[in-house]
Design an enzyme around this catalytic site. Structure first.
Site, mmCIF file in Angstrom:
data_model
loop_
_atom_site.group_PDB
_atom_site.id
_atom_site.type_symbol
_atom_site.label_atom_id
_atom_site.label_comp_id
_atom_site.label_asym_id
_atom_site.label_seq_id
_atom_site.Cartn_x
_atom_site.Cartn_y
_atom_site.Cartn_z
ATOM 1 N N CYS A 134 -3.172 5.163 5.810
ATOM 2 C CA CYS A 134 -4.626 5.159 5.881
ATOM 3 C C CYS A 134 -5.120 5.397 7.306
ATOM 4 O O CYS A 134 -4.336 5.371 8.257
ATOM 5 C CB CYS A 134 -5.136 3.808 5.386
ATOM 6 S SG CYS A 134 -4.802 2.498 6.565
ATOM 7 N N ASP A 180 2.246 2.666 2.524
ATOM 8 C CA ASP A 180 2.142 3.452 3.752
ATOM 9 C C ASP A 180 3.398 3.306 4.609
ATOM 10 O O ASP A 180 4.037 2.257 4.618
ATOM 11 C CB ASP A 180 0.914 3.020 4.559
ATOM 12 C CG ASP A 180 -0.370 3.423 3.850
ATOM 13 O OD1 ASP A 180 -0.275 4.197 2.894
ATOM 14 O OD2 ASP A 180 -1.435 2.965 4.255
ATOM 15 N N CYS A 185 -2.828 -3.123 8.453
ATOM 16 C CA CYS A 185 -2.453 -1.796 8.948
ATOM 17 C C CYS A 185 -1.983 -1.894 10.400
ATOM 18 O O CYS A 185 -1.075 -1.177 10.815
ATOM 19 C CB CYS A 185 -3.630 -0.840 8.836
ATOM 20 S SG CYS A 185 -4.505 -0.967 7.263
ATOM 21 N N CYS A 195 0.829 -1.217 0.000
ATOM 22 C CA CYS A 195 0.000 0.000 0.000
ATOM 23 C C CYS A 195 0.856 1.256 0.000
ATOM 24 O O CYS A 195 0.362 2.347 -0.248
ATOM 25 C CB CYS A 195 -0.963 0.009 1.185
ATOM 26 S SG CYS A 195 -0.134 0.121 2.781
HETATM 27 FE FE1 FES Z 1 -1.683 0.674 4.087
HETATM 28 FE FE2 FES Z 1 -3.588 0.703 5.896
HETATM 29 S S1 FES Z 1 -3.812 0.615 3.746
HETATM 30 S S2 FES Z 1 -1.461 0.600 6.215
#
Ligand code: FES
Length: 141
Positions: free
Chosen positions: A59, A36, A103, A34
């Site tokens: 997110c 992140d 996450c 993702c």
């Molecule tokens: Fe990447 Fe939540 S979608 S940590």
């Protein structure tokens, strides 16, 4: 409702948000899929985590997970922080949707990375097994 009250609360009012100039340890992890990124800063005195800060480029669930994780390790011995599991974070958040479980894994990994940084910086011996990657969740993200 997709998200629990707790998740929404920690997402809207993240605890311990920010950076720390004089941190004793910093852990940064990213989720390759993702994209992140989460960074956790620790202030440690006499083996107790006296302060924690985090920044998360990610997110809402990642923000809520890191906020909750910082609350859970603040004031605790370093060794206890190392035991923090993503499952415990999810439980404290009163659940996350299945496709958002990864996450919370990021939060567990960020805490572990910060503890590892502390051990490395201070020449503290540790069992490498403790820092094995948490199993990636089956959500496919
Ligand atoms: Fe990447 Fe939540 S979608 S940590």
């Amino acid at each position: 409702m997709l998200y629990s009250e707790k998740v929404m609360d920690h997402f809207r009012n993240p605890r311990n948000l920010g950076t720390m100039d004089d941190a004793d340890a910093v852990g940064e992890v990213g989720n390759a899929k993702c994209g992140d990124i989460m960074r956790i800063y620790l202030k440690i005195k006499d083996d107790i985590i006296t302060d924690v800060k985090f920044i998360t480029f990610g997110c809402g669930s990642a923000i809520a997970s890191s906020s909750m994780a910082t609350e859970m390790i603040k004031g605790k011995p370093v060794s206890e922080a190392l035991q923090l599991s993503n499952k415990a974070v999810v439980e404290a958040l009163e659940g996350l949707p299945t496709h958002k479980l990864h996450c919370s894994v990021l939060a567990e990994e960020a805490v572990k990375a910060a503890v590892k940084d502390y051990y490395d910086k201070n020449g503290i011996a540790y069992d490498k097994e403790q820092f094995k990657q948490a199993p990636t969740c089956a959500c496919g993200e």
